[in-house]
Design a protein around this motif. Structure first.
Motif, PDB file in Angstrom:
ATOM      1  N   HIS A 288     -10.772  -2.574  -4.856  1.00  0.00           N
ATOM      2  CA  HIS A 288     -10.313  -2.973  -3.532  1.00  0.00           C
ATOM      3  C   HIS A 288      -9.360  -4.172  -3.640  1.00  0.00           C
ATOM      4  O   HIS A 288      -9.633  -5.125  -4.357  1.00  0.00           O
ATOM      5  CB  HIS A 288     -11.524  -3.322  -2.675  1.00  0.00           C
ATOM      6  CG  HIS A 288     -11.156  -3.835  -1.332  1.00  0.00           C
ATOM      7  ND1 HIS A 288     -10.671  -3.000  -0.345  1.00  0.00           N
ATOM      8  CD2 HIS A 288     -11.160  -5.085  -0.826  1.00  0.00           C
ATOM      9  CE1 HIS A 288     -10.403  -3.732   0.723  1.00  0.00           C
ATOM     10  NE2 HIS A 288     -10.684  -4.999   0.467  1.00  0.00           N
ATOM     11  N   THR A 289      -8.255  -4.102  -2.946  1.00  0.00           N
ATOM     12  CA  THR A 289      -7.327  -5.233  -2.889  1.00  0.00           C
ATOM     13  C   THR A 289      -7.433  -5.858  -1.500  1.00  0.00           C
ATOM     14  O   THR A 289      -7.306  -5.144  -0.508  1.00  0.00           O
ATOM     15  CB  THR A 289      -5.875  -4.753  -3.124  1.00  0.00           C
ATOM     16  OG1 THR A 289      -5.852  -4.003  -4.328  1.00  0.00           O
ATOM     17  CG2 THR A 289      -4.914  -5.910  -3.211  1.00  0.00           C
ATOM     18  N   TYR A 293      -3.495  -9.977   0.379  1.00  0.00           N
ATOM     19  CA  TYR A 293      -2.578  -9.875  -0.759  1.00  0.00           C
ATOM     20  C   TYR A 293      -1.174  -9.492  -0.294  1.00  0.00           C
ATOM     21  O   TYR A 293      -0.182  -9.887  -0.896  1.00  0.00           O
ATOM     22  CB  TYR A 293      -3.126  -8.828  -1.742  1.00  0.00           C
ATOM     23  CG  TYR A 293      -2.198  -8.495  -2.892  1.00  0.00           C
ATOM     24  CD1 TYR A 293      -2.192  -9.249  -4.067  1.00  0.00           C
ATOM     25  CD2 TYR A 293      -1.307  -7.412  -2.800  1.00  0.00           C
ATOM     26  CE1 TYR A 293      -1.342  -8.943  -5.107  1.00  0.00           C
ATOM     27  CE2 TYR A 293      -0.460  -7.095  -3.843  1.00  0.00           C
ATOM     28  CZ  TYR A 293      -0.475  -7.864  -4.994  1.00  0.00           C
ATOM     29  OH  TYR A 293       0.372  -7.558  -6.017  1.00  0.00           O
ATOM     30  N   TYR A 294      -1.099  -8.711   0.795  1.00  0.00           N
ATOM     31  CA  TYR A 294       0.206  -8.167   1.233  1.00  0.00           C
ATOM     32  C   TYR A 294       0.947  -9.103   2.190  1.00  0.00           C
ATOM     33  O   TYR A 294       2.116  -8.867   2.489  1.00  0.00           O
ATOM     34  CB  TYR A 294      -0.006  -6.783   1.877  1.00  0.00           C
ATOM     35  CG  TYR A 294      -0.560  -5.829   0.838  1.00  0.00           C
ATOM     36  CD1 TYR A 294       0.294  -5.177  -0.060  1.00  0.00           C
ATOM     37  CD2 TYR A 294      -1.930  -5.652   0.696  1.00  0.00           C
ATOM     38  CE1 TYR A 294      -0.215  -4.368  -1.055  1.00  0.00           C
ATOM     39  CE2 TYR A 294      -2.443  -4.827  -0.300  1.00  0.00           C
ATOM     40  CZ  TYR A 294      -1.580  -4.203  -1.174  1.00  0.00           C
ATOM     41  OH  TYR A 294      -2.086  -3.408  -2.161  1.00  0.00           O
ATOM     42  N   ARG A 312      -0.259  -1.214   1.245  1.00  0.00           N
ATOM     43  CA  ARG A 312      -1.417  -1.923   1.805  1.00  0.00           C
ATOM     44  C   ARG A 312      -2.574  -0.954   2.036  1.00  0.00           C
ATOM     45  O   ARG A 312      -3.717  -1.225   1.665  1.00  0.00           O
ATOM     46  CB  ARG A 312      -1.022  -2.607   3.112  1.00  0.00           C
ATOM     47  CG  ARG A 312      -2.129  -3.504   3.683  1.00  0.00           C
ATOM     48  CD  ARG A 312      -1.848  -4.020   5.084  1.00  0.00           C
ATOM     49  NE  ARG A 312      -0.793  -5.023   5.120  1.00  0.00           N
ATOM     50  CZ  ARG A 312       0.406  -4.835   5.667  1.00  0.00           C
ATOM     51  NH1 ARG A 312       0.711  -3.677   6.237  1.00  0.00           N
ATOM     52  NH2 ARG A 312       1.312  -5.795   5.679  1.00  0.00           N
ATOM     53  N   GLY A 315      -3.882  -0.048  -1.407  1.00  0.00           N
ATOM     54  CA  GLY A 315      -4.315  -1.161  -2.264  1.00  0.00           C
ATOM     55  C   GLY A 315      -3.505  -1.283  -3.541  1.00  0.00           C
ATOM     56  O   GLY A 315      -3.985  -1.833  -4.542  1.00  0.00           O
ATOM     57  N   LEU A 317      -0.872  -2.797  -6.100  1.00  0.00           N
ATOM     58  CA  LEU A 317      -0.366  -4.140  -6.398  1.00  0.00           C
ATOM     59  C   LEU A 317       1.075  -4.063  -6.899  1.00  0.00           C
ATOM     60  O   LEU A 317       1.493  -3.046  -7.473  1.00  0.00           O
ATOM     61  CB  LEU A 317      -1.235  -4.792  -7.483  1.00  0.00           C
ATOM     62  CG  LEU A 317      -2.748  -4.841  -7.215  1.00  0.00           C
ATOM     63  CD1 LEU A 317      -3.499  -5.178  -8.498  1.00  0.00           C
ATOM     64  CD2 LEU A 317      -3.061  -5.852  -6.130  1.00  0.00           C
ATOM     65  N   ILE A 329      -2.470  -0.150  -9.965  1.00  0.00           N
ATOM     66  CA  ILE A 329      -3.789  -0.167  -9.328  1.00  0.00           C
ATOM     67  C   ILE A 329      -4.804   0.253 -10.383  1.00  0.00           C
ATOM     68  O   ILE A 329      -4.440   0.921 -11.357  1.00  0.00           O
ATOM     69  CB  ILE A 329      -3.824   0.758  -8.080  1.00  0.00           C
ATOM     70  CG1 ILE A 329      -5.107   0.530  -7.269  1.00  0.00           C
ATOM     71  CG2 ILE A 329      -3.668   2.233  -8.472  1.00  0.00           C
ATOM     72  CD1 ILE A 329      -5.074   1.179  -5.887  1.00  0.00           C
ATOM     73  N   ASN A 357      -0.482 -10.403 -10.784  1.00  0.00           N
ATOM     74  CA  ASN A 357      -1.613  -9.768 -10.106  1.00  0.00           C
ATOM     75  C   ASN A 357      -2.948 -10.125 -10.731  1.00  0.00           C
ATOM     76  O   ASN A 357      -3.992  -9.706 -10.243  1.00  0.00           O
ATOM     77  CB  ASN A 357      -1.462  -8.248 -10.143  1.00  0.00           C
ATOM     78  CG  ASN A 357      -0.295  -7.789  -9.294  1.00  0.00           C
ATOM     79  OD1 ASN A 357      -0.027  -8.380  -8.247  1.00  0.00           O
ATOM     80  ND2 ASN A 357       0.388  -6.757  -9.741  1.00  0.00           N
ATOM     81  N   ALA A 360      -5.552 -11.737  -8.329  1.00  0.00           N
ATOM     82  CA  ALA A 360      -6.077 -10.805  -7.313  1.00  0.00           C
ATOM     83  C   ALA A 360      -6.945  -9.736  -7.978  1.00  0.00           C
ATOM     84  O   ALA A 360      -8.029  -9.392  -7.496  1.00  0.00           O
ATOM     85  CB  ALA A 360      -4.915 -10.140  -6.572  1.00  0.00           C
ATOM     86  N   LEU A 361      -6.481  -9.265  -9.128  1.00  0.00           N
ATOM     87  CA  LEU A 361      -7.194  -8.202  -9.823  1.00  0.00           C
ATOM     88  C   LEU A 361      -8.542  -8.692 -10.344  1.00  0.00           C
ATOM     89  O   LEU A 361      -9.565  -8.037 -10.161  1.00  0.00           O
ATOM     90  CB  LEU A 361      -6.323  -7.709 -10.976  1.00  0.00           C
ATOM     91  CG  LEU A 361      -7.026  -6.805 -11.968  1.00  0.00           C
ATOM     92  CD1 LEU A 361      -7.420  -5.507 -11.287  1.00  0.00           C
ATOM     93  CD2 LEU A 361      -6.112  -6.531 -13.140  1.00  0.00           C
ATOM     94  N   ALA A 364     -11.093  -9.179  -7.833  1.00  0.00           N
ATOM     95  CA  ALA A 364     -11.675  -7.896  -7.416  1.00  0.00           C
ATOM     96  C   ALA A 364     -12.701  -7.406  -8.439  1.00  0.00           C
ATOM     97  O   ALA A 364     -13.786  -6.950  -8.089  1.00  0.00           O
ATOM     98  CB  ALA A 364     -10.573  -6.851  -7.228  1.00  0.00           C
TER      99      ALA A 364
END
Ligand code: FE2
Length: 375
Positions: A288-289, A293-294, A312, A315, A317, A329, A357, A360-361, A364
């Motif tokens: 899940h992102t 993030y967007y 978006r 999800g 990236l 992703i 990323n 964010a990654l 997650a």
């Protein structure tokens, strides 16, 4: 982040082994019939061949799966005293072999062993009505091997003793093109020696490396160095855990895998939006992102061709380097142990691995790690 100059790379130069490409990747699994169904139904691979008790191979069952230039083999033992069973008890389902196509398997094997690699299987020949092939295998990190495959004008669809299967009516390809990179996770302080192994044995060179300042979240950290062959078609990032407030995700992998192993395989797509839509429709679970993030995405990565709403929604990236941008992703692990997973990637000029990323990654990944009680 450190990008190595040509001169720095020269320091490690040995004559590279003449490797053409990744020929196939073999996974050991507990139940190859069901695993092949998963790769066909979920990832759109076509079943093209089989070797097992029905074709005269008594101790194992192997299914050959293909999509464009990607070939996977899933293999399971059918007797409990088979050595593959020991591998599976130790590691669970995962990657056993990243096999290379070469012009001369004997030469590559001898050279690799002379340069310090551990031989797993001496050169041997297999033959059927379509010709002959020469194979030989060496060990790399953990219980993963590299097999050298010399096809020698072999005209069959894969390798002896596999038999072609009827056209696969179940599989619907989803636009996967080729293997972009294969990532190995190793234990504490093992990255340098693993990178040195690829330098010294294969002549692969350090392409780029990331330290824990690049790749850390509030809690856990890792270090990564990418080695690549001369034309950069073969790229192997090697990760090791780094000290953080909590357990590194690489340490979690090594714990569940009982040692080093392949963490993820990145598959390049023609059109990642299309591919990810198909994957989701097929029930593949993706990381899940967060929608935040967007919010500033275009400010961070500049103009992109893709529709932001689709990215978006799915999800996906985005990251940019000086050569262009890339979209990526990650799936959740594809077995119960939190070990092997897949990356879907589409490169639009960028040669990088999504450094922008990482945070964010990894946040997650860590949300999932926390759910397993391991953070
Ligand atoms: Fe990756």
């Amino acid at each position: 982040m450190q990008v190595f100059t040509a001169q720095q790379q020269q320091e490690f130069a040995v004559e590279p082994l003449p490797i053409r490409r990744i020929h196939h990747i073999e996974l050991y699994v507990g139940n190859a019939r069901q695993a092949s169904y998963f790769y066909r139904r979920a990832f759109g691979f076509e079943l093209i061949g089989f070797a097992g008790p029905e074709t005269g191979v008594r101790e194992t069952a192997s299914y050959v799966l293909r999509q464009n230039k990607i070939t996977f083999v899933v293999t399971a033992p059918v007797f409990s005293d088979h050595p593959i069973m020991d591998w599976l008890v130790k590691h669970g389902d995962g990657v056993r072999d990243v096999a290379f196509e070469v012009d001369d398997a004997e030469f590559c094997y001898r050279k690799a062993v002379e340069r310090g690699a551990r031989g797993v299987r001496e050169p041997y020949t297999l033959e059927d009505e379509y010709g002959k092939v020469v194979l030989a295998s060496i060990a790399t990190y953990g219980d993963v091997i590299h097999t050298f495959v010399q096809r020698d004008g072999y005209e069959g669809f894969f390798l002896p003793p596999y038999k072609a299967t009827p056209k696969d009516e179940l599989a619907k390809p989803i636009g996967l093109k080729h293997i972009d990179h294969v990532v190995g996770n190793v234990g504490w302080n093992q990255m340098a020696e693993t990178v040195a192994f690829y330098n010294r044995v294969f002549g692969f060179q350090r392409f780029v490396s990331f330290d824990d300042k690049d790749i850390s979240t509030e809690y856990s950290a890792l270090r990564s160095t990418v080695v690549a062959n001369e034309n950069k078609w073969i790229k192997f990032p090697i990760n090791e855990p780094a000290e953080g407030k909590r357990r590194s995700q690489i340490e979690e992998f090594v714990l569940y895998n009982n040692g080093p192993g392949v963490q993820h395989i990145a598959l390049e797509c023609e059109n990642i939006v299309h591919t990810v839509r198909q994957l989701k429709a097929n029930g593949v679970e993706l990381l899940h992102t967060p929608t935040t993030y967007y919010d500033m995405l275009e400010e961070r990565v500049g103009k992109i061709d893709e529709d932001l709403d689709s990215l978006r929604e799915l999800g996906i990236l985005v990251d940019r380097d000086d050569k262009g941008y890339m979209l990526q992703i990650f799936t959740r692990p594809v077995q119960d142990r939190p070990t092997l997973f897949y990356e879907l990637i589409q490169r639009k000029g960028a040669e990088s691995f999504g450094k922008g990323n990482f945070r964010a990654l990894f946040e997650a990944i860590e949300r999932e790690q926390a759910l397993r009680g391991n953070l």
